[in-house]
Design an enzyme around this catalytic site. Structure first.
Site, PDB file in Angstrom:
ATOM      1  N   GLY A 165      44.004  52.465  26.597  1.00  0.00           N
ATOM      2  CA  GLY A 165      42.994  53.256  25.908  1.00  0.00           C
ATOM      3  C   GLY A 165      41.743  53.349  26.767  1.00  0.00           C
ATOM      4  O   GLY A 165      41.425  52.436  27.531  1.00  0.00           O
ATOM      5  N   GLY A 171      37.627  54.588  26.401  1.00  0.00           N
ATOM      6  CA  GLY A 171      36.627  55.053  25.446  1.00  0.00           C
ATOM      7  C   GLY A 171      35.294  55.228  26.119  1.00  0.00           C
ATOM      8  O   GLY A 171      35.167  55.082  27.343  1.00  0.00           O
ATOM      9  N   GLY A 172      34.297  55.573  25.323  1.00  0.00           N
ATOM     10  CA  GLY A 172      32.966  55.816  25.850  1.00  0.00           C
ATOM     11  C   GLY A 172      32.340  54.558  26.417  1.00  0.00           C
ATOM     12  O   GLY A 172      31.490  54.626  27.298  1.00  0.00           O
ATOM     13  N   PHE A 173      32.733  53.417  25.914  1.00  0.00           N
ATOM     14  CA  PHE A 173      32.068  52.186  26.305  1.00  0.00           C
ATOM     15  C   PHE A 173      32.961  51.245  27.099  1.00  0.00           C
ATOM     16  O   PHE A 173      32.489  50.415  27.838  1.00  0.00           O
ATOM     17  CB  PHE A 173      31.576  51.432  25.071  1.00  0.00           C
ATOM     18  N   LYS A 191      39.715  44.289  26.380  1.00  0.00           N
ATOM     19  CA  LYS A 191      38.723  45.350  26.304  1.00  0.00           C
ATOM     20  C   LYS A 191      37.632  45.050  27.322  1.00  0.00           C
ATOM     21  O   LYS A 191      36.932  44.055  27.213  1.00  0.00           O
ATOM     22  CB  LYS A 191      38.172  45.340  24.881  1.00  0.00           C
ATOM     23  N   ASP A 195      31.126  51.544  11.105  1.00  0.00           N
ATOM     24  CA  ASP A 195      31.903  52.578  11.778  1.00  0.00           C
ATOM     25  C   ASP A 195      33.380  52.501  11.396  1.00  0.00           C
ATOM     26  O   ASP A 195      34.256  52.481  12.247  1.00  0.00           O
ATOM     27  CB  ASP A 195      31.723  52.457  13.295  1.00  0.00           C
TER      28      ASP A 195
END
Ligand SMILES: *[C@@H]1O[C@H](CO)[C@@H](O)[C@H](O)[C@H]1NC(C)=O
Ligand SMILES: *[C@@H]1O[C@H](CO)[C@@H](O)[C@H](O)[C@H]1NC(C)=O
Ligand SMILES: *[C@@H]1O[C@H](CO)[C@@H](O)[C@H](O)[C@H]1NC(C)=O
Ligand SMILES: *[C@@H]1O[C@H](CO)[C@@H](O)[C@H](O)[C@H]1NC(C)=O
Ligand SMILES: *[C@@H]1O[C@H](CO)[C@@H](O)[C@H](O)[C@H]1NC(C)=O
Ligand SMILES: *[C@@H]1O[C@H](CO)[C@@H](O)[C@H](O)[C@H]1NC(C)=O
Ligand SMILES: *[C@@H]1O[C@H](CO)[C@@H](O)[C@H](O)[C@H]1NC(C)=O
Length: 792
Positions: free
Chosen positions: A504, A506-508, A524, A622
């Site tokens: 994955g 993502g933005g971060f 992550k 969120d």
């Protein structure tokens, strides 16, 4: 046929035709209609089993409104005006102007009313085939009031006893005062919710009989229940760590004869079953304080043991290793003084020489003050806990279904009260001094040498076994859980962050799949360009927060790592990745792969997870399908806590996190952060799971859902790709949608708290408020900062 009998027959037929023709009784009373005693009006349930009407009990001439079994009209199982009898036949049942069902006397004064609150209204009273009298608005599936919530002395299939800790509602049976007087009498039957659930019969405030604790199958002191559980299965709910409701009830399998459980005014609790052949009730089980053998609560005193076969000794004895405190009292058949220990225990600061003796086949003692841990995996572990705690006097398995596996654990620290022998499979293990276990064993070596050598051998064997397998690695991984680990371990697990392992982006952060010693992780890694002060702050917050949280419905943070520019979080790996893949059919997953039962379970799992977060004073901020992960068994786990906030400290945090579509209107416009923001997002997710569409794909998603539901709760906008639900499942889904709609109400105060949501989802018949139409434009405004899914 002789002429006289022919004549009689003719006369008889003539009489019948002269009788006034009465319309068959209906099962409904509509607003504007009335049910009048003087006319002999009744309601008859559609299947004909139950009748509602006016009656006089026994020799009394007073009139009551009640419901009885049609086959046995003196068996009244529910009485409305128990305390307020009518003196004559002038009673009338009608709806009043406030849409409440009321019983009026001759002077048109209200003697009883079906009180309900919450802005609901009702226009129909219906006697259902279950025997439940319900009020509803038209054909709505919601019942603002039902007689099953107000039991008299009888428990029918579908009713429940117990307690809801959220609303404080308690359901119990109360006996009649006498055969001629239905007003509440001396005896009550309740579900004890401290310790393990068990049924208690009370006379005033004194316990007179216990059913024995629930053991996963039946109440341990009523083993005969196993002979009729196939007809009338038991349901005990709420055996979890923090239940919102603990209840007991039972259902009747289709075709099973009529049945009832009743507490009669002589203090006998009894299950009766209707025998159609003889037209009489048969007793399947009956217990009460009057029983001459062992049923009276605490008959043999503390540490006494009652044996129903031992008539010669007055049924009472002491548990092994104990003797009567007063022999003279016992000679006078006064047993309640109880028993005392022969030899004192030897236990100090966890060091002990005591042993445990099994007392087989018993009704377990009162668990009111016992410590219960339902999560203990085995009886061995339970024993170890008792052994290590000097105040523990006895232990037993809480749940017998696994035969010693996942058994749960009950530990008694004060007296052992109300123990009796019974034909059950449950045993009690009693702590006794070592002197109770025979003389010293004959041995060439002192005991400590034998123990020492055996322990050393076992350790060597265990280490050898580990050495030859990857298990040693697994053991190390397990020991490290929750700690910071060396970057080298993570590099090894992800093949030095190889591109092949990316699952994955993502933005971060980027997310990698890691594997080490046969275990899988989601790794992550914060992106370097995101290593700003805020990015680091978020990282630290997530680590700090996750170390205080542990719940089956939250993804578990296994390790974290910070070396140079590498900021890494390692989570448990979720085989089935995130929920959006399934409900929106993304990445070629057919939407049909999750059925309705699984979907409902996922919804409940998320609700429980969020409730837990709120209980720990965190707001997630969120919630969305991309942040809900699914385990290999399709259990839902909430993930991504970068945005979560500790509620009190950071209530007015200026960093706004908004995912369009899921954010509550007050948060997107005024940045007002409350727990209700999560409730809103949860409601959207719930509706998305049901409809299989993204809210962001349709401006009118919420109003459409509401429209369809309020037109007819059965006309749901269910995802057409999922196999159509039937019967009870459809009712549950309708209820679920109603809960979802309550969660997305425009005003935060109109939304339920998360704990209420969990209570509503776990109950099948509690009353629900009517949702108002949600606003279409509840999404994020122009200031929205788009958050990209970055969780695997
Ligand atoms: C009760 O209903 C009947 C018709 O169903 C009506 O004739 C009667 O007037 C009603 N009684 C009262 C007191 O409203
Ligand atoms: C019950 O049934 C008996 C006869 O079967 C009848 O005499 C009696 O009036 C009935 N009682 C009620 C309350 O309907
Ligand atoms: C009851 O139903 C009527 C129409 O059938 C509706 O107008 C009314 O709003 C409903 N009341 C409640 C409280 O749901
Ligand atoms: C109460 O139940 C017991 C046990 O079945 C029975 O013997 C007794 O007659 C009942 N008493 C009444 C008044 O129903
Ligand atoms: C439980 O503790 C209370 C308060 O100490 C005591 O009154 C009660 O008798 C105890 N119950 C049992 C079964 O030991
Ligand atoms: C022993 O058990 C009692 C009751 O469960 C508990 O209160 C106490 O803290 C325990 N003691 C230890 C040392 O664990
Ligand atoms: C208990 O667990 C063991 C090992 O997992 C299993 O072999 C055994 O069948 C289980 N016993 C029962 C009664 O389920």
């Amino acid at each position: 046929m002789r002429p006289t009998s022919q004549l009689l027959l003719l006369l008889f037929l003539a009489c019948i035709s002269l009788l006034p023709i009465q319309a068959p009784a209906a099962d409904k009373l509509q607003k504007g209609q009335n049910l009048t005693d003087s006319n002999g009006d009744t309601l008859l349930s559609a299947g004909g089993s139950f009748t509602l009407g006016f009656f006089s009990p026994g020799v009394s001439t007073k009139r009551y409104l009640g419901i009885w079994f049609s086959v046995s009209n003196d068996t009244v199982y529910w009485v409305a005006n128990r305390d307020q009898p009518l003196v004559d036949k002038s009673g009338m049942l009608v709806f009043n102007d406030a849409a409440t069902l009321v019983l009026l006397d001759g002077a048109r004064r209200t003697v009883w009313s079906s009180d309900f609150t919450g802005g609901s209204s009702a226009s129909v009273a219906q006697l259902l085939d279950s025997g439940n009298l319900v009020l509803r608005n038209g054909s709505s599936v919601a019942y603002p009031w039902q007689s099953f919530d107000y039991p008299s002395d009888t428990l029918l299939p579908g009713m429940k006893l117990g307690k809801n800790f959220w609303t404080g509602t308690e359901w119990q049976l109360t006996s009649w005062r006498s055969a001629d007087d239905p007003s509440p009498g001396e005896y009550r039957r309740t579900l004890e919710t401290k310790g393990l659930p068990e049924l208690i019969l009370w006379r005033g405030n004194v316990k007179t009989h216990r059913s024995g604790p629930y053991n996963g199958l039946y109440f341990n002191g009523v083993p005969e229940a196993s002979t009729y559980m196939n007809m009338y299965p038991l349901h005990v709910t709420g055996l979890t760590a923090r239940p919102t409701e603990i209840t007991y009830g039972y259902t009747a399998e289709p075709g099973a004869p009529l049945t009832r459980v009743v507490v009669n005014h002589t203090g006998v609790a009894e299950r009766l079953v209707w025998n159609t052949d003889t037209g009489a009730w048969i007793s399947f089980f009956s217990r009460g304080a009057r029983d001459i053998t062992c049923d009276a609560y605490g008959k043999c005193g503390a540490f006494g043991l009652c044996d129903p076969e031992a008539a010669l000794s007055g049924f009472c004895g002491c548990v092994p290793g104990f003797r009567p405190i007063s022999t003279s009292a016992w000679q006078m058949k006064q047993y309640v003084g109880g028993c005392q220990r022969d030899a004192v225990l030897e236990c100090r600061a966890g060091k002990t020489t005591d042993h445990f003796k099994v007392v087989p086949g018993v009704k377990l003692p009162d668990t009111q003050n016992a410590t219960v841990d339902i999560d203990v995996a085995s009886l061995e572990e339970c024993k170890a806990r008792c052994y290590a705690n000097c105040s523990c006097l006895a232990y037993a398995a809480a749940d017998i279904r696994g035969g010693g596996n996942r058994s749960g654990c009950v530990l008694w620290t004060d007296a052992i009260v109300d123990l009796r022998l019974i034909d059950s499979k449950q045993d009690l293990y009693l702590r006794l001094s070592k002197s109770e276990f025979g003389g010293p064993s004959v041995s060439l070596f002192p005991t400590w040498i034998i123990i020492g050598v055996s322990v050393a051998l076992i350790i060597i064997l265990v280490l050898l076994a580990f050495w030859f397998s990857t298990s040693i690695g697994q053991l190390i991984l397990w020991l490290l859980e929750g700690h910071a680990v060396c970057l080298c371990i993570i590099r090894k697990a992800t093949a030095n962050f190889s591109g092949e392992n990316v699952i994955g982006k993502g933005g971060f952060s980027d997310v990698y799949m890691g594997r080490l010693f046969g275990r899988e992780f989601a790794v992550k890694k914060l992106r370097k360009d995101r290593l700003t002060d805020k990015g680091k702050e978020d990282f630290k917050r997530e680590v700090k927060m996750m170390s205080t949280l542990a719940h089956v419905n939250l993804a578990k943070l296994l390790y974290h790592c910070r070396e140079g520019n590498e900021w890494i979080l390692v989570y448990e790996y979720m085989e089935n990745k995130s929920l959006d893949r399934y409900i929106f059919g993304e990445q070629n997953r057919p939407r049909s792969s999750l059925n309705w039962v699984q979907r409902l379970e996922i919804i409940c799992g998320v609700a429980v997870g969020v409730e837990y977060l709120h209980g720990m004073r965190f707001v997630h901020r969120d919630l969305k399908p991309g942040n809900i992960l699914l385990s290999d068994t399709w259990k839902s786990k909430i993930a991504d806590f970068t945005t979560a906030k500790l509620f009190i400290e950071e209530e007015t945090d200026p960093t706004v996190v908004l995912t369009p579509g899921y954010v509550a209107p007050e948060y997107s416009s005024e940045r007002a952060l409350t727990y209700k923001c999560d409730v809103y997002s949860f409601g959207v997710v719930l509706l998305e799971i049901i409809r299989g569409r993204r809210r962001t794909s349709m401006a009118t998603f919420l109003p459409d859902s509401w429209e369809a539901w309020s037109r007819d709760p059965r006309e749901l906008l269910l995802d057409p790709e999922v196999a159509e639900p039937e019967g009870e499942l459809l009712t549950r889904l309708a209820r679920c949608v109603q809960i979802g709609l309550l969660c997305v109400q425009h005003l935060p105060e109109e939304r339920p708290a998360m704990s209420e949501v969990v209570a509503m989802l776990t109950s099948t018949n509690s009353q629900l408020d009517m949702p108002m139409e949600p606003t279409a434009n509840g999404g994020a405004g122009p200031i929205a900062q788009l958050i990209i899914d970055d969780t695997p």
